[in-house]
Motif scaffolding. Structure first.
Motif: not given
Length: 275
Positions: A234, A238, A241-242
């Motif tokens: 994760d 994350f 994606q950021d």
């Protein structure tokens, strides 16, 4: 004798405790040690390579460095190759691998993967003017890298095109440099692998080589990760994606693959974004 047994038992307990502590979730250990060991290629332009000054650079290197920065840890670069990248994740020698690794179901039996962070496909590289289509390569010797999905894909394509000796016509080499050398020396008629790798090597000798044909496979690259550590997976997902949403990914991409770069390659898709 009793004292010796007690000492031996105590040593065993310490070793077991140390082993268990080391074998804990990757996320917890990396966050505690503040160091992330990242597997990277060292001869794969422009993803990961050593330049003339001895610096380890490339697209994957920059992506990995940014991931580590966002996680608040120091990056420790570890060299991997096509044969070692999965095993080194499995055995805990590295915490993640960014190494031209296509996310395949077969590989997913051994390690986990992040979301796709790079989109590529397989093509052929030939000496300029020697071939213009896949059919021109039937019955010819084709270089590929041993133990890769590219090797399997090109063999399957040649069989589909009617090459009766496809298995023997695909010549396996240890790494990209050996494949390119075989093509330059005329030992093979073409080299087949992910197109960005071919672009990288062709750029070393402008005007002498060209890619032919369309993609004949999809090669979605994922970050290779240890099995069964959702917190670590994760954290990587994350961060990726950021990076995409705030424009950092595009900045890195354009540096290595943008229209003004030596290895121009249009971005063909978007990474998966979660709400």
């Amino acid at each position: 004798m009793r004292k010796t047994r007690i000492v031996a038992l105590a040593a065993l307990v310490v070793m077991l405790a140390t082993s268990l502590a080391y074998a804990g979730p990757t996320y917890d250990r990396v966050m505690q040690e503040k160091v992330c060991r990242v597997g990277l290629m060292a001869n794969s332009k422009p993803a990961g390579f050593i330049n003339e000054n001895g610096d380890w650079i490339g697209f994957d290197v920059d992506i990995a460095t940014e991931l580590c920065r966002r996680l608040g840890v120091k990056i420790e670069k570890v060299q991997v190759n096509n044969k070692t990248r999965v095993t080194m994740v499995q055995t805990g020698q590295i915490d993640m691998s960014l190494a031209n690794m296509t996310h395949k179901r077969e590989r997913d039996k051994s390690i986990d993967f992040s979301i796709t962070y790079f989109f590529d496909g397989q093509k052929f590289l030939v000496r300029k003017g020697t071939a213009s289509s896949w059919q021109d390569l039937v019955g010819k010797k084709i270089a590929s890298m041993q133990g890769t999905t590219s090797e399997l894909n090109v063999r399957a394509l040649l069989k589909k095109l009617g090459d009766p000796d496809a298995d023997n016509n695909v010549i396996s080499y240890q790494n990209e440099a050996e494949c390119f050398q075989a093509l330059k020396m005329g030992r093979v008629a073409a080299w087949s692998t992910d197109s960005t790798l071919l672009i990288g090597y062709a750029a070393e000798e402008p005007g002498k080589f060209e890619l032919i044909g369309d993609f004949f496979s999809n090669e979605p690259y994922g970050v290779g990760l240890p099995e069964d550590d959702s917190a670590w997976r994760d954290a990587i997902n994350f961060a990726l994606q950021d990076m995409w949403q705030d424009g950092t990914y595009k900045k890195i991409y354009d540096k290595w693959y943008g229209p003004e770069s030596k290895w121009a390659f249009p971005l063909t898709d978007e990474i998966e974004l979660w709400p």
